[in-house]
Scaffold this motif. Structure first.
Motif, PDB file in Angstrom:
ATOM      1  N   THR A 166       0.815  -1.226   0.000  1.00  0.00           N
ATOM      2  CA  THR A 166       0.000   0.000   0.000  1.00  0.00           C
ATOM      3  C   THR A 166       0.846   1.273   0.000  1.00  0.00           C
ATOM      4  O   THR A 166       0.555   2.197  -0.747  1.00  0.00           O
ATOM      5  CB  THR A 166      -0.976   0.026   1.192  1.00  0.00           C
ATOM      6  OG1 THR A 166      -0.233  -0.102   2.406  1.00  0.00           O
ATOM      7  CG2 THR A 166      -1.999  -1.081   1.093  1.00  0.00           C
ATOM      8  N   VAL A 167       1.891   1.343   0.832  1.00  0.00           N
ATOM      9  CA  VAL A 167       2.696   2.579   0.918  1.00  0.00           C
ATOM     10  C   VAL A 167       4.157   2.365   0.559  1.00  0.00           C
ATOM     11  O   VAL A 167       4.898   3.329   0.377  1.00  0.00           O
ATOM     12  CB  VAL A 167       2.589   3.238   2.315  1.00  0.00           C
ATOM     13  CG1 VAL A 167       1.175   3.742   2.568  1.00  0.00           C
ATOM     14  CG2 VAL A 167       3.032   2.291   3.414  1.00  0.00           C
ATOM     15  N   GLY A 168       4.609   1.122   0.505  1.00  0.00           N
ATOM     16  CA  GLY A 168       5.998   0.828   0.164  1.00  0.00           C
ATOM     17  C   GLY A 168       6.904   0.816   1.374  1.00  0.00           C
ATOM     18  O   GLY A 168       6.576   1.372   2.428  1.00  0.00           O
ATOM     19  N   ALA A 169       8.052   0.180   1.213  1.00  0.00           N
ATOM     20  CA  ALA A 169       9.002   0.059   2.328  1.00  0.00           C
ATOM     21  C   ALA A 169       9.602   1.395   2.738  1.00  0.00           C
ATOM     22  O   ALA A 169       9.955   1.599   3.894  1.00  0.00           O
ATOM     23  CB  ALA A 169      10.117  -0.923   1.957  1.00  0.00           C
ATOM     24  N   VAL A 170       9.721   2.310   1.786  1.00  0.00           N
ATOM     25  CA  VAL A 170      10.280   3.630   2.084  1.00  0.00           C
ATOM     26  C   VAL A 170       9.105   4.561   2.352  1.00  0.00           C
ATOM     27  O   VAL A 170       8.596   5.252   1.476  1.00  0.00           O
ATOM     28  CB  VAL A 170      11.164   4.134   0.918  1.00  0.00           C
ATOM     29  CG1 VAL A 170      11.754   5.498   1.245  1.00  0.00           C
ATOM     30  CG2 VAL A 170      12.266   3.127   0.619  1.00  0.00           C
ATOM     31  N   SER A 171       8.645   4.530   3.610  1.00  0.00           N
ATOM     32  CA  SER A 171       7.448   5.286   3.986  1.00  0.00           C
ATOM     33  C   SER A 171       7.441   5.557   5.484  1.00  0.00           C
ATOM     34  O   SER A 171       8.092   4.870   6.263  1.00  0.00           O
ATOM     35  CB  SER A 171       6.186   4.503   3.615  1.00  0.00           C
ATOM     36  OG  SER A 171       6.124   3.294   4.363  1.00  0.00           O
ATOM     37  N   GLN A 172       6.668   6.545   5.855  1.00  0.00           N
ATOM     38  CA  GLN A 172       6.494   6.893   7.263  1.00  0.00           C
ATOM     39  C   GLN A 172       5.919   5.717   8.048  1.00  0.00           C
ATOM     40  O   GLN A 172       6.395   5.390   9.133  1.00  0.00           O
ATOM     41  CB  GLN A 172       5.568   8.100   7.374  1.00  0.00           C
ATOM     42  CG  GLN A 172       5.300   8.538   8.801  1.00  0.00           C
ATOM     43  CD  GLN A 172       4.434   9.787   8.874  1.00  0.00           C
ATOM     44  OE1 GLN A 172       3.876  10.241   7.876  1.00  0.00           O
ATOM     45  NE2 GLN A 172       4.332  10.348  10.054  1.00  0.00           N
ATOM     46  N   GLU A 173       4.904   5.090   7.488  1.00  0.00           N
ATOM     47  CA  GLU A 173       4.244   3.993   8.196  1.00  0.00           C
ATOM     48  C   GLU A 173       5.201   2.842   8.483  1.00  0.00           C
ATOM     49  O   GLU A 173       5.177   2.264   9.576  1.00  0.00           O
ATOM     50  CB  GLU A 173       3.050   3.482   7.382  1.00  0.00           C
ATOM     51  CG  GLU A 173       1.931   4.490   7.212  1.00  0.00           C
ATOM     52  CD  GLU A 173       2.093   5.455   6.035  1.00  0.00           C
ATOM     53  OE1 GLU A 173       1.121   6.154   5.721  1.00  0.00           O
ATOM     54  OE2 GLU A 173       3.188   5.512   5.434  1.00  0.00           O
ATOM     55  N   VAL A 174       6.055   2.510   7.528  1.00  0.00           N
ATOM     56  CA  VAL A 174       6.975   1.396   7.718  1.00  0.00           C
ATOM     57  C   VAL A 174       8.045   1.735   8.753  1.00  0.00           C
ATOM     58  O   VAL A 174       8.311   0.930   9.648  1.00  0.00           O
ATOM     59  CB  VAL A 174       7.595   0.940   6.376  1.00  0.00           C
ATOM     60  CG1 VAL A 174       8.785   0.016   6.606  1.00  0.00           C
ATOM     61  CG2 VAL A 174       6.534   0.233   5.536  1.00  0.00           C
ATOM     62  N   VAL A 175       8.661   2.921   8.676  1.00  0.00           N
ATOM     63  CA  VAL A 175       9.711   3.222   9.667  1.00  0.00           C
ATOM     64  C   VAL A 175       9.135   3.359  11.070  1.00  0.00           C
ATOM     65  O   VAL A 175       9.779   2.981  12.044  1.00  0.00           O
ATOM     66  CB  VAL A 175      10.591   4.448   9.298  1.00  0.00           C
ATOM     67  CG1 VAL A 175      11.438   4.154   8.079  1.00  0.00           C
ATOM     68  CG2 VAL A 175       9.796   5.715   9.142  1.00  0.00           C
ATOM     69  N   GLU A 176       7.917   3.854  11.181  1.00  0.00           N
ATOM     70  CA  GLU A 176       7.298   3.925  12.512  1.00  0.00           C
ATOM     71  C   GLU A 176       7.019   2.521  13.049  1.00  0.00           C
ATOM     72  O   GLU A 176       7.230   2.261  14.234  1.00  0.00           O
ATOM     73  CB  GLU A 176       6.038   4.790  12.469  1.00  0.00           C
ATOM     74  CG  GLU A 176       6.371   6.265  12.295  1.00  0.00           C
ATOM     75  CD  GLU A 176       5.171   7.180  12.298  1.00  0.00           C
ATOM     76  OE1 GLU A 176       4.018   6.698  12.423  1.00  0.00           O
ATOM     77  OE2 GLU A 176       5.384   8.407  12.183  1.00  0.00           O
ATOM     78  N   ALA A 177       6.573   1.619  12.188  1.00  0.00           N
ATOM     79  CA  ALA A 177       6.365   0.231  12.620  1.00  0.00           C
ATOM     80  C   ALA A 177       7.699  -0.428  12.971  1.00  0.00           C
ATOM     81  O   ALA A 177       7.773  -1.230  13.916  1.00  0.00           O
ATOM     82  CB  ALA A 177       5.644  -0.561  11.527  1.00  0.00           C
ATOM     83  N   MET A 178       8.752  -0.102  12.233  1.00  0.00           N
ATOM     84  CA  MET A 178      10.082  -0.632  12.544  1.00  0.00           C
ATOM     85  C   MET A 178      10.544  -0.176  13.923  1.00  0.00           C
ATOM     86  O   MET A 178      11.092  -0.963  14.702  1.00  0.00           O
ATOM     87  CB  MET A 178      11.096  -0.201  11.473  1.00  0.00           C
ATOM     88  CG  MET A 178      10.909  -0.881  10.127  1.00  0.00           C
ATOM     89  SD  MET A 178      11.920  -0.142   8.795  1.00  0.00           S
ATOM     90  CE  MET A 178      13.585  -0.666   9.304  1.00  0.00           C
ATOM     91  N   VAL A 179      10.325   1.096  14.252  1.00  0.00           N
ATOM     92  CA  VAL A 179      10.699   1.615  15.575  1.00  0.00           C
ATOM     93  C   VAL A 179       9.941   0.868  16.668  1.00  0.00           C
ATOM     94  O   VAL A 179      10.528   0.417  17.650  1.00  0.00           O
ATOM     95  CB  VAL A 179      10.448   3.138  15.681  1.00  0.00           C
ATOM     96  CG1 VAL A 179      10.348   3.594  17.132  1.00  0.00           C
ATOM     97  CG2 VAL A 179      11.563   3.907  14.997  1.00  0.00           C
ATOM     98  N   ARG A 180       8.629   0.744  16.502  1.00  0.00           N
ATOM     99  CA  ARG A 180       7.829   0.048  17.525  1.00  0.00           C
ATOM    100  C   ARG A 180       8.300  -1.398  17.691  1.00  0.00           C
ATOM    101  O   ARG A 180       8.409  -1.903  18.807  1.00  0.00           O
ATOM    102  CB  ARG A 180       6.347   0.092  17.159  1.00  0.00           C
ATOM    103  CG  ARG A 180       5.709   1.450  17.409  1.00  0.00           C
ATOM    104  CD  ARG A 180       4.194   1.397  17.264  1.00  0.00           C
ATOM    105  NE  ARG A 180       3.763   1.173  15.887  1.00  0.00           N
ATOM    106  CZ  ARG A 180       3.567   2.122  14.982  1.00  0.00           C
ATOM    107  NH1 ARG A 180       3.758   3.387  15.312  1.00  0.00           N
ATOM    108  NH2 ARG A 180       3.169   1.824  13.762  1.00  0.00           N
ATOM    109  N   GLY A 181       8.572  -2.076  16.573  1.00  0.00           N
ATOM    110  CA  GLY A 181       9.025  -3.458  16.638  1.00  0.00           C
ATOM    111  C   GLY A 181      10.380  -3.589  17.315  1.00  0.00           C
ATOM    112  O   GLY A 181      10.585  -4.487  18.137  1.00  0.00           O
ATOM    113  N   ALA A 182      11.305  -2.694  16.978  1.00  0.00           N
ATOM    114  CA  ALA A 182      12.636  -2.749  17.589  1.00  0.00           C
ATOM    115  C   ALA A 182      12.567  -2.494  19.094  1.00  0.00           C
ATOM    116  O   ALA A 182      13.224  -3.190  19.875  1.00  0.00           O
ATOM    117  CB  ALA A 182      13.568  -1.736  16.924  1.00  0.00           C
TER     118      ALA A 182
END
Length: 166
Positions: free
Chosen positions: A72-88
């Motif tokens: 939907t938004v791609g790996a290079v996106s706000q939604e993905v990096v925010e999910a990466m932060v939460r996961g980490a």
């Protein structure tokens, strides 16, 4: 001392003051942020873990990024990096986190996301700050600028939580 080493040293001092740990979730930098942090002697006191999740499959498997985001938004996106932060943060237990995903080049860019486009996100206890940056130069330049921006953001986040004496 180069700029990145100076920033990593400063970050370490801030985190030691807070008694806090940091984690990294990296794609386009391939572990460069974690490397910068761990080049500092004593970093084991404040560096918890580094996740290099270059593929979308590993962003999902290691950090729990919802698979639907990639289409939907791609790996290079706000939604993905925010999910990466939460996961980490969730997987490591670290108080602070940074995540990056971008197009370092020389290929892979588009009109919407040209080479040099990088999304960064920084997380602390309950908040996430994210921003899109556009870096210039070749692949190494983009990666180096991303590492620098990631460290600067972590320092700003940590400094905001250091009590001032008055």
């Amino acid at each position: 001392m180069d700029e990145i080493t100076r920033l990593a040293t400063h970050l370490g001092k801030c985190l030691k003051t807070l008694g806090a740990q940091v984690t990294t979730a990296e794609s386009c930098t391939g572990g460069g942020i974690a490397e910068a942090i761990t080049r500092i002697a004593g970093s084991s006191a404040w560096f918890e873990a580094g996740y290099v999740t270059y593929s979308n499959r590993q962003k999902f498997a290691q950090l729990g990024v919802p698979e639907a985001l990639f289409s939907t938004v791609g790996a290079v996106s706000q939604e993905v990096v925010e999910a990466m932060v939460r996961g980490a943060q969730s997987h490591s237990g670290a108080r602070f986190a940074v995540a990056v995903s971008g197009i370092a080049g020389p290929d892979g860019g588009s009109i919407e996301k040209p080479v040099g486009t990088v999304w960064l996100a920084w997380g602390s206890a309950g908040s996430i700050i994210s921003e899109r940056r556009q870096f210039d130069g070749n692949r190494d330049d983009v990666r180096r600028q991303t590492v620098k921006a990631a460290l600067e953001g972590l320092i700003a986040l940590a400094q905001a939580e250091i009590p001032t004496r008055g």
